[in-house]
Design a protein around this motif. Structure first.
Motif, PDB file in Angstrom:
ATOM      1  N   TRP A  69     -19.351   7.338  -6.939  1.00 13.91           N
ATOM      2  CA  TRP A  69     -19.828   7.096  -5.580  1.00 13.91           C
ATOM      3  C   TRP A  69     -20.512   8.349  -5.056  1.00 13.91           C
ATOM      4  O   TRP A  69     -19.939   9.414  -5.186  1.00 13.91           O
ATOM      5  N   PRO A  70     -21.729   8.300  -4.491  1.00  9.27           N
ATOM      6  CA  PRO A  70     -22.525   7.095  -4.301  1.00  9.27           C
ATOM      7  C   PRO A  70     -23.360   6.775  -5.531  1.00  9.27           C
ATOM      8  O   PRO A  70     -23.743   7.667  -6.268  1.00  9.27           O
ATOM      9  N   PRO A 110     -17.566  12.910  -1.439  1.00  7.70           N
ATOM     10  CA  PRO A 110     -18.037  11.666  -0.815  1.00  7.70           C
ATOM     11  C   PRO A 110     -16.989  10.969   0.054  1.00  7.70           C
ATOM     12  O   PRO A 110     -17.353  10.335   1.051  1.00  7.70           O
ATOM     13  N   ASN A 111     -15.699  11.093  -0.309  1.00  5.88           N
ATOM     14  CA  ASN A 111     -14.698  10.316   0.442  1.00  5.88           C
ATOM     15  C   ASN A 111     -14.727  10.610   1.932  1.00  5.88           C
ATOM     16  O   ASN A 111     -14.641   9.708   2.761  1.00  5.88           O
ATOM     17  N   LEU A 123     -11.941   4.843  -6.849  1.00  7.09           N
ATOM     18  CA  LEU A 123     -12.500   5.450  -5.632  1.00  7.09           C
ATOM     19  C   LEU A 123     -11.421   5.706  -4.579  1.00  7.09           C
ATOM     20  O   LEU A 123     -11.718   5.907  -3.410  1.00  7.09           O
ATOM     21  N   SER A 124     -10.152   5.694  -5.001  1.00  9.38           N
ATOM     22  CA  SER A 124      -9.074   5.848  -4.012  1.00  9.38           C
ATOM     23  C   SER A 124      -8.942   7.295  -3.545  1.00  9.38           C
ATOM     24  O   SER A 124      -8.257   7.570  -2.571  1.00  9.38           O
ATOM     25  N   GLY A 125      -9.568   8.223  -4.257  1.00  9.85           N
ATOM     26  CA  GLY A 125      -9.437   9.634  -3.879  1.00  9.85           C
ATOM     27  C   GLY A 125      -8.186  10.275  -4.456  1.00  9.85           C
ATOM     28  O   GLY A 125      -7.804  11.369  -4.057  1.00  9.85           O
ATOM     29  N   VAL A 126      -7.542   9.582  -5.380  1.00 16.44           N
ATOM     30  CA  VAL A 126      -6.321  10.135  -5.989  1.00 16.44           C
ATOM     31  C   VAL A 126      -6.592  10.447  -7.452  1.00 16.44           C
ATOM     32  O   VAL A 126      -7.123   9.622  -8.193  1.00 16.44           O
ATOM     33  N   ASP A 178       0.846  -1.190   0.000  1.00 18.05           N
ATOM     34  CA  ASP A 178       0.000   0.000   0.000  1.00 18.05           C
ATOM     35  C   ASP A 178       0.889   1.251   0.000  1.00 18.05           C
ATOM     36  O   ASP A 178       1.866   1.318   0.750  1.00 18.05           O
ATOM     37  N   VAL A 179       0.537   2.227  -0.825  1.00 14.94           N
ATOM     38  CA  VAL A 179       1.351   3.450  -0.907  1.00 14.94           C
ATOM     39  C   VAL A 179       1.438   4.124   0.456  1.00 14.94           C
ATOM     40  O   VAL A 179       2.466   4.680   0.830  1.00 14.94           O
ATOM     41  N   LEU A 191      -4.619   1.603  -3.641  1.00 11.40           N
ATOM     42  CA  LEU A 191      -3.581   2.616  -3.839  1.00 11.40           C
ATOM     43  C   LEU A 191      -2.282   1.906  -3.453  1.00 11.40           C
ATOM     44  O   LEU A 191      -1.873   1.915  -2.307  1.00 11.40           O
ATOM     45  N   LEU A 193      -7.875  10.562   3.457  1.00  9.55           N
ATOM     46  CA  LEU A 193      -7.000   9.451   3.084  1.00  9.55           C
ATOM     47  C   LEU A 193      -6.036   9.015   4.185  1.00  9.55           C
ATOM     48  O   LEU A 193      -5.446   7.948   4.094  1.00  9.55           O
ATOM     49  N   LYS A 242     -10.721   0.896  -4.293  1.00  8.38           N
ATOM     50  CA  LYS A 242     -10.084   1.793  -3.318  1.00  8.38           C
ATOM     51  C   LYS A 242      -8.570   1.542  -3.239  1.00  8.38           C
ATOM     52  O   LYS A 242      -7.901   2.056  -2.351  1.00  8.38           O
ATOM     53  N   TYR A 246     -28.905   1.723  -1.155  1.00 11.87           N
ATOM     54  CA  TYR A 246     -27.615   2.419  -1.012  1.00 11.87           C
ATOM     55  C   TYR A 246     -26.661   1.722  -0.049  1.00 11.87           C
ATOM     56  O   TYR A 246     -25.594   2.221   0.229  1.00 11.87           O
ATOM     57  N   PHE A 247     -27.073   0.568   0.497  1.00 15.23           N
ATOM     58  CA  PHE A 247     -26.162  -0.163   1.385  1.00 15.23           C
ATOM     59  C   PHE A 247     -25.201  -0.980   0.525  1.00 15.23           C
ATOM     60  O   PHE A 247     -25.401  -2.151   0.284  1.00 15.23           O
ATOM     61  N   VAL A 302     -17.871  -1.617  -0.987  1.00 15.03           N
ATOM     62  CA  VAL A 302     -16.945  -1.512  -2.116  1.00 15.03           C
ATOM     63  C   VAL A 302     -16.067  -2.762  -2.128  1.00 15.03           C
ATOM     64  O   VAL A 302     -15.357  -3.028  -1.152  1.00 15.03           O
ATOM     65  N   PRO A 332     -24.430   4.779   4.483  1.00 14.00           N
ATOM     66  CA  PRO A 332     -25.725   4.520   5.128  1.00 14.00           C
ATOM     67  C   PRO A 332     -25.649   4.381   6.651  1.00 14.00           C
ATOM     68  O   PRO A 332     -26.673   4.535   7.324  1.00 14.00           O
ATOM     69  N   GLN A 390     -26.652   8.398   1.563  1.00 11.00           N
ATOM     70  CA  GLN A 390     -26.387   7.720   0.284  1.00 11.00           C
ATOM     71  C   GLN A 390     -24.909   7.330   0.189  1.00 11.00           C
ATOM     72  O   GLN A 390     -24.560   6.263  -0.289  1.00 11.00           O
ATOM     73  N   VAL A 391     -24.070   8.237   0.673  1.00  9.88           N
ATOM     74  CA  VAL A 391     -22.625   7.978   0.618  1.00  9.88           C
ATOM     75  C   VAL A 391     -22.237   6.938   1.675  1.00  9.88           C
ATOM     76  O   VAL A 391     -21.404   6.068   1.446  1.00  9.88           O
TER      77      VAL A 391
END
Lengths: 247, 113
Positions: free
Chosen positions: B85-86, A182-183, B36-39, A39-40, B105, A157, B103, B95-96, B99, A218, A215-216
């Protein structure tokens, strides 16, 4: 080492010569593939686990407060500490790019505090927390508040070793923010909707915000309050006391 | 702009492994980056170029495998591709969603010389 290309081969190990030709050739096709599968953020994550172990050993509830700038994190902390300081021992790590302003506000409440200035950095990382807790005297059975740099993107992150992330959104922001960022809402267990005293004057729809956040994520839980007027603050204070007793 | 921290972490990780192998040059770094990693991949490449200057990673080719996101609906057990996402489950609208990939990385491998 080879003087020409810097490869690891000794310069005189392999030579190819024709009569009358001075230049040497050697094999550049020594590429090797090393599998890493790491992992980075593994370095950050292992320091975070170390922090987490320390918090567990001392029975410290560490909460990472994340939000956009100006959502009222520091005001909420001032109020929370003032109300609970005779019940629970608390300390604070303040993260900002510059200045001691937030730390000075917390210090006025009487709680031990350290300011981490990240310079150009946009988030706190686990090593900053590790170094900060060396400078702070943390009591057993206490609560450690980590006020992250105001930023709804990057702090999502970075695991700091906290028990959970608490995201704060204020009613002066858009109620669709959980969908736009959303993150952070995915990574947080608790969402505080702050500045509810301004609801009559702004277009913020509390239910729309909660639906977007659900939604993002629950399973996210909500507190609606005004840190300024203290309306709704009691539910939050009770929750902290309950969590701290559970630790 | 957390991509700069991410780029520095990649360079440190690759350099550690390369030095253990007594390598002097890193030719290539392979990464898995989930959607979806945010990068942001463009931003990561830009930061990588800047942060790798004057290191053994300078001039290394950054090969990024973008890992598509997949979700699992906990209500109806549907497995589906997640574009954004979402997203609700396309089968039941719930919505449950957990992932199952996207994600990541991760540094997969380095090519050294």
């Amino acid at each position: 080492m080879c003087d020409t290309c810097g490869c690891s081969q000794p310069a005189d190990a392999v030579t190819f010569k024709k009569p009358g030709e001075e230049h040497h050739h050697h094999d550049h096709n020594q590429d090797r593939i090393i599998n890493i599968e790491r992992d980075v953020l593994s370095k950050n994550n292992s320091v975070a686990e170390r922090n987490r172990g320390y918090f567990d050993a001392k029975n410290i509830l560490a909460l990472n407060l994340v939000s956009s700038p100006g959502s009222g994190k520091t005001t909420l902390l001032e109020k929370t500490i003032s109300k609970l300081k005779n019940t629970i021992a608390m300390a604070v790590i303040e993260g900002d790019q510059q200045t001691l302003r937030d730390a000075e506000r917390i210090q006025a409440t009487g709680a031990p505090v350290i300011q981490v200035n990240t310079g150009t950095g946009c988030h706190l990382d686990a090593d900053m927390i590790h170094r900060a807790i060396h400078e702070l005297t943390l009591d057993e059975n206490s609560v450690l508040w980590i006020e992250n740099v105001g930023n709804l993107v990057c702090p999502a992150l970075f695991d700091l070793g906290e028990a959970m992330k608490v995201v704060i959104i204020s009613t002066t922001e858009g109620d669709d923010k959980p969908l736009k960022y959303p993150n952070m809402f995915m990574e947080s267990q608790i969402c505080i909707i702050n500045k509810t005293d301004l609801l009559p004057y702004v277009d913020f729809n509390v239910e729309a915000c909660k639906n977007a956040a659900k939604q993002v994520n629950p399973s996210i839980e909500f507190f609606e309050l005004s840190a300024k007027t203290e309306d709704g603050l009691n539910d939050w204070l009770e929750w902290i006391q309950h969590q701290a007793a559970k630790e | 702009m957390h991509e700069m921290s991410i780029a520095i972490n990649i360079i440190d990780l690759a350099t550690d492994f390369a030095q253990k192998e007594n390598a002097h040059v890193i030719e290539r770094i392979q990464l898995d980056v989930g959607t979806l990693s945010g990068v942001l991949i463009d931003s990561l490449s830009f930061c990588f170029d800047a942060a790798s200057k004057n290191t053994i990673v300078e001039n290394a080719e950054l090969v990024i495998n973008a890992i598509p996101a997949k979700g699992n609906c906990t209500d109806c057990n549907n497995h589906f591709d997640v574009e954004q996402w979402p997203s609700p489950c396309p089968q039941c609208g719930g919505y449950f969603i957990t992932v199952s990939s996207g994600k990541e990385l991760k540094v997969k491998s380095i090519t050294i010389n």
